[in-house]
Design an enzyme around this catalytic site. Structure first.
Site, PDB file in Angstrom:
ATOM      1  CE  LYS A 254      -1.414  -3.684   2.801  1.00  0.00           C
ATOM      2  NZ  LYS A 254      -1.356  -2.307   3.290  1.00  0.00           N
ATOM      3  NE  ARG A 328       7.838   1.999   6.616  1.00  0.00           N
ATOM      4  CZ  ARG A 328       7.021   2.896   7.161  1.00  0.00           C
ATOM      5  NH1 ARG A 328       7.369   3.529   8.262  1.00  0.00           N
ATOM      6  NH2 ARG A 328       5.861   3.177   6.613  1.00  0.00           N
TER       7      ARG A 328
END
Ligand code: BES
Ligand code: ZN
Ligand code: ZN
Length: 476
Positions: A254, A328
């Site tokens: 990130k 996920r």
């Protein structure tokens, strides 16, 4: 109802029960509630000393405004508070007033605090683990009503503060082992069975949890924390929470701005722990299965990579398009595990996508479910308890965005569109068809403060979910 007021890992929580007392006619300062429209008329009927001091305090009769009214004697002063509708107070109607008032006992004149009692309590929250804070004064409110109402409001305040405390705690002090300790505390106090599958032991049964968490140091090894509680004969429900204790993005690292608040990426786990605690505290007649996949999405030589194909508990092969779509993956294995026991309801909480934030902003958690009744119920009770949720679509047409050329499914949609929906569709692949399932893509964070809701960790969708569980399962 059994309350565990000091149940925050390693810390003592604000004693909310002392701030909300049954009204037995104790001496207390009156709080007069007025509306912006009704204020002038109300004032006409008050003694001159009050009219003059209200003027002197520049009381502007807008919602949240307050003033102190002098009494005949030095200590019998009262409070004037402006609210939108005194007959229909919402959770935050008295929060600003609670923060402003000095320590003491208070009673609403001609009204019940109702929902506003929660905001009164939450106005006393501060995250003070690392810094002596200017804690708001310990003011009490007197509640007329039955003791179980007080217990319920106190339990909700505690659950909210548990989420806030866990989320606000930096990743260094809130690793996978720390989440496990919170679950251990809940298990120890409630005679629940705790199972932890950790490190190498995840490789076979929970390959996605292992892949995401394997780059972390050994003391922060990935794990699946499972807690089972309640009578096995009662309806079985599962609560699942994303416990990414820090999301660096992995090799798809990130930006520094994107990473700054990623200590909050275990916010789903915090919600799940708090909801489980509410279920157990109220002795809800359910068989509860709590599942927390807890990992750190780190970078090291053994980190999982973009392009890798990993196995899953379900048997589907998953091509990694982006290591930053890690939530996920760990949830996929946890959901598979949850469904193996045949629950009639599965709820998961996850800080899953930036896309949900772009769509709905920080206040509204995105709700995904194929069950129309559950969607309607959550929307309705969410509004009723001032914890609104907003439904986004599980649009079948976007399943193709998760297609992979060389694996059963990809973990990240290729075109960046409908990011919250495609993440939810990925999760749906791991939920047994026919199981009633709700997924919350929650922010678990507040970027700027509101009354009783300081900047930092926040519970969003928690009280709505609790209200539905109570509505569905509570007896008497
Ligand atoms: N934890 C983040 C989601 C997130 C980011 C929530 C910022 C709240 C604020 C998640 O693991 C993530 O990075 N998701 C990616 C998915 C993408 C790579 C497909 C995202 O949303 O950008
Ligand atoms: Zn991520
Ligand atoms: Zn994440």
């Amino acid at each position: 109802m059994a309350r565990r007021s000091d149940l925050v890992y390693g810390r003592v929580m604000t004693d909310f029960s002392s701030l909300l007392q049954p009204d037995k006619g104790q001496a207390a300062h009156d709080i007069h509630l007025v509306t912006a429209d009704g204020f002038e008329d109300w004032l006409k009927g008050r003694p001159e000393r009050e009219r003059e001091t209200v003027k002197a305090q520049n009381f502007d009769a807008a919602a949240d405004a307050m003033a102190i009214l002098p009494g005949e004697k030095a200590d019998d002063w009262s409070v004037l508070a402006c609210v939108a509708d005194p007959d229909n107070l919402v959770s935050w109607s008295l929060s600003k007033t609670a923060t402003a008032l000095p320590s003491g006992e208070y009673r609403l004149v001609d009204h019940e605090p109702g929902r506003a009692a929660l905001g009164w309590l939450l106005a006393h929250y501060a995250f003070d683990r690392y810094k002596e804070s200017d804690k708001p004064a310990k003011d009490r409110i007197l509640l007329t009503g039955k003791p179980h109402q007080i217990d319920e409001i106190v339990a909700l305040a505690e659950a909210t503060c548990l989420v806030r405390d866990l989320v606000n705690t930096p990743a260094e002090d809130m690793g996978p082992a720390d989440l496990q300790k919170v679950a251990e505390e809940i298990a120890a106090e409630s005679v629940a069975a705790l199972t932890v599958t950790q490190g190498k032991d995840l490789e076979k049964g929970y390959p996605m949890i292992h892949a995401v968490g394997r780059a972390a140091t050994e003391d922060r090894a990935p794990r699946l924390i499972e807690l089972e509680w309640g009578n096995p004969k009662h309806p079985r429900i599962a609560i699942v929470g994303k416990g990414v204790v820090f999301d660096s993005g992995g090799l798809d690292i990130k930006s520094s701005a994107g990473m700054l608040i990623m200590k909050k990426d275990m916010g789903g786990a915090a919600h799940a722990l708090a909801l489980a605690n509410l279920v157990i505290g109220a002795q809800l007649p359910v068989r509860l299965h709590l599942l927390i996949p807890a990992v750190e999405n780190s970078i090291s030589a053994n980190a999982f990579r973009p392009g890798d194909i990993i196995a899953s508990r379900k048997g589907l092969s998953v091509e990694i398009g982006n290591t930053d779509a890690e939530g996920r993956l760990i949830l996929g294995d946890a959901l598979t595990r949850a469904c193996e026991s045949g629950p009639e309801l599965v709820i998961d909480f996850a800080t899953l996508t930036g896309a949900a934030r772009v769509a709905l902003g920080p206040d509204l958690p995105a709700l995904f479910t194929d069950d129309e009744d559950l969607a309607a119920e959550l929307a309705q009770v969410g509004t009723a308890v001032d914890d609104p949720v907003w439904r986004l679509p599980l649009w079948d047409g976007y399943e193709e965005l998760l297609r992979s050329d060389i694996a059963d499914i990809g973990n990240a949609a290729t075109n960046g569109m409908a990011g919250a929906s495609t993440a939810a569709l990925f999760l749906r692949k791991f939920v047994e068809s026919g199981t009633v399932w709700a997924h919350f893509d929650t922010y678990a964070w507040r970027g700027s403060a509101k009354p009783a809701r300081p900047k930092g960790g926040e519970a969003l969708g928690l009280r709505a979910s609790w209200a539905v569980l109570k509505q569905r399962y509570a007896t008497g």
